[in-house]
Design an enzyme around this catalytic site. Structure first.
Site, mmCIF file in Angstrom:
data_model
loop_
_atom_site.group_PDB
_atom_site.id
_atom_site.type_symbol
_atom_site.label_atom_id
_atom_site.label_comp_id
_atom_site.label_asym_id
_atom_site.label_seq_id
_atom_site.Cartn_x
_atom_site.Cartn_y
_atom_site.Cartn_z
ATOM 1 N N SER A 158 -2.290 -3.308 5.971
ATOM 2 C CA SER A 158 -2.001 -2.447 7.113
ATOM 3 C C SER A 158 -0.775 -2.992 7.832
ATOM 4 C CB SER A 158 -3.193 -2.450 8.077
ATOM 5 O OG SER A 158 -2.792 -1.975 9.346
ATOM 6 N N GLY A 193 -3.042 7.919 1.664
ATOM 7 C CA GLY A 193 -3.884 6.801 1.247
ATOM 8 C C GLY A 193 -5.341 6.991 1.653
ATOM 9 N N ARG A 219 -0.412 -3.168 10.802
ATOM 10 C CA ARG A 219 -0.851 -3.901 12.007
ATOM 11 C C ARG A 219 -1.391 -5.294 11.676
ATOM 12 N NH1 ARG A 219 -2.410 1.522 12.988
ATOM 13 N NH2 ARG A 219 -1.573 2.429 14.914
ATOM 14 N N GLY A 251 0.835 -1.205 0.000
ATOM 15 C CA GLY A 251 0.000 0.000 0.000
ATOM 16 C C GLY A 251 0.863 1.247 0.000
ATOM 17 N N HIS A 252 1.862 1.264 0.890
ATOM 18 C CA HIS A 252 2.802 2.391 0.912
ATOM 19 C C HIS A 252 3.560 2.469 -0.410
ATOM 20 C CE1 HIS A 252 2.669 1.231 5.340
ATOM 21 N NE2 HIS A 252 2.280 2.478 5.377
ATOM 22 N N VAL A 266 -4.838 -0.271 -1.232
ATOM 23 C CA VAL A 266 -4.296 -1.517 -1.788
ATOM 24 C C VAL A 266 -4.701 -2.662 -0.859
ATOM 25 C CG1 VAL A 266 -2.180 -2.759 -2.407
ATOM 26 C CG2 VAL A 266 -2.393 -0.310 -2.896
HETATM 27 P P1 AMP Z 1 0.838 4.555 8.007
HETATM 28 O O1 AMP Z 1 2.293 4.286 7.862
HETATM 29 O O2 AMP Z 1 0.019 3.328 8.224
HETATM 30 O O3 AMP Z 1 0.520 5.678 8.925
HETATM 31 O O4 AMP Z 1 0.344 5.044 6.579
HETATM 32 C C1 AMP Z 1 1.070 5.976 5.808
HETATM 33 C C2 AMP Z 1 0.262 6.303 4.583
HETATM 34 O O5 AMP Z 1 0.021 5.111 3.841
HETATM 35 C C3 AMP Z 1 -1.129 6.890 4.917
HETATM 36 O O6 AMP Z 1 -1.419 7.932 3.998
HETATM 37 C C4 AMP Z 1 -2.028 5.716 4.725
HETATM 38 O O7 AMP Z 1 -3.355 6.071 4.385
HETATM 39 C C5 AMP Z 1 -1.360 4.984 3.579
HETATM 40 N N1 AMP Z 1 -1.750 3.578 3.555
HETATM 41 C C6 AMP Z 1 -1.712 2.692 4.585
HETATM 42 N N2 AMP Z 1 -2.212 1.500 4.199
HETATM 43 C C7 AMP Z 1 -2.572 1.639 2.895
HETATM 44 C C8 AMP Z 1 -3.160 0.776 1.921
HETATM 45 N N3 AMP Z 1 -3.488 -0.490 2.208
HETATM 46 N N4 AMP Z 1 -3.389 1.265 0.682
HETATM 47 C C9 AMP Z 1 -3.074 2.554 0.367
HETATM 48 N N5 AMP Z 1 -2.525 3.415 1.234
HETATM 49 C C10 AMP Z 1 -2.279 2.979 2.481
#
Ligand code: AMP
Length: 277
Positions: A187, A149, A189, A32-33, A178
């Site tokens: 995620s 995201g 997590r 996703g990232h 994603v």
């Molecule tokens: P995080 O590291 O989880 O705080 O997320 C960093 C960025 O990645 C944020 O803008 C999230 O919305 C995005 N993000 C996390 N999971 C996904 C995913 N499965 N698909 C797309 N973007 C994501």
């Protein structure tokens, strides 16, 4: 690709970098990232640099246990960023972002961070921490654009509203969620789910899909709740809201949103409602 460990290194990098497209993350990066970084690298091509920020921001965690166990995988994260075309990773220490002797401003929160009673209700203080860290990094980096995201839908609306007010020259660029092939939203997590919990967690995306074809907001909300409860999940919320304000839906585009605990993990997901809407 450069690894910028502190603000001094960022400041050395900044002048020759051109326009910066920033990808804010907390690390433990997954596909996703990666799609955000690839998109940012594409946006920056020929005019500047794509910079990934990796920072587990203490002020946005309302649960100390969640902060303590947040996964850290820096080595793999750097490889992913390089592969996805980033020019730099900026990963400062918390002590530098929040120096002891000076308070870091928390901007006034937009209504979408306090009124919907969704994440704002279930994670008190979370959006104050998010707005604080986003503004701090935006002031350090001065990005032309930042990619977020749709997975964190309320966060996206909060950051968009805050940025329009505080730093209108920066554009917020959304990217679709994603998913794993079976529908689970990726995620950092998810790694804490055991096999049975992961199977149970699939009910969340299944509930969103089931509701997408149900006419009527109330019936759609009932459908989501039924699908979740049938799988033994009691949601914190399973609602259809206006996509921008996250208040009761009106004539504009709408979003179905779910938050639920599965085992020790709190999961969120969302989708356009109705399908294609
Ligand atoms: P995080 O590291 O989880 O705080 O997320 C960093 C960025 O990645 C944020 O803008 C999230 O919305 C995005 N993000 C996390 N999971 C996904 C995913 N499965 N698909 C797309 N973007 C994501």
């Amino acid at each position: 690709m450069e690894f910028l460990e502190d603000i001094a290194e960022l400041e050395r990098f900044r002048p020759d970098a051109g326009e910066i497209v920033l990808i804010p993350t907390m690390g433990a990066l997954h596909a996703g990232h990666e799609s955000l970084v690839r998109h940012g690298a594409e946006m920056a091509k020929g005019r500047g640099a794509c910079v990934v920020w990796i920072f587990v921001n203490p002020t946005q965690f309302n649960d100390p246990a969640d902060y303590a166990r947040y996964p850290k995988t820096l080595h793999a994260d750097l490889a992913l960023c390089r592969r996805a075309g980033a020019q730099a990773v900026f990963a400062p220490q918390a002590s530098e972002i929040y120096p002891k002797d000076s308070a870091v401003r928390v901007p006034s929160l937009p209504a979408v961070a306090t009124a919907p009673q969704l994440e704002d209700r279930h994670r008190p203080g979370h959006f104050a921490g998010v707005c604080q860290v986003v503004l701090r990094f935006f002031e350090l980096v001065r990005p032309r654009a930042a990619v977020f995201g749709e997975k964190d839908w309320q966060q996206l609306q909060v950051v968009r509203a805050m940025t329009e007010r505080e730093m209108p020259e920066t554009r917020i660029e959304p990217m679709p969620t994603v998913r794993d092939p079976d529908g689970l939203a990726m995620s950092s997590r998810n790694r804490f789910l055991d096999e049975a919990e992961r199977t149970r967690a699939l009910a969340i995306s299944r509930a969103l899909r089931a509701a997408a074809d149900v006419p009527g907001v109330q019936a759609a909300e009932e459908t989501m709740r039924r699908v979740l409860v049938e799988s033994g999940i009691e949601p914190e919320y399973a609602v259809v809201r206006d996509g921008r304000t996250l208040l009761a839906p009106g004539a504009g585009p709408k979003r179905a949103l779910i938050a639920a605990r599965v085992g020790s993990v709190r999961l969120i997901d969302n989708a356009a409602w109705p399908a294609g809407g």
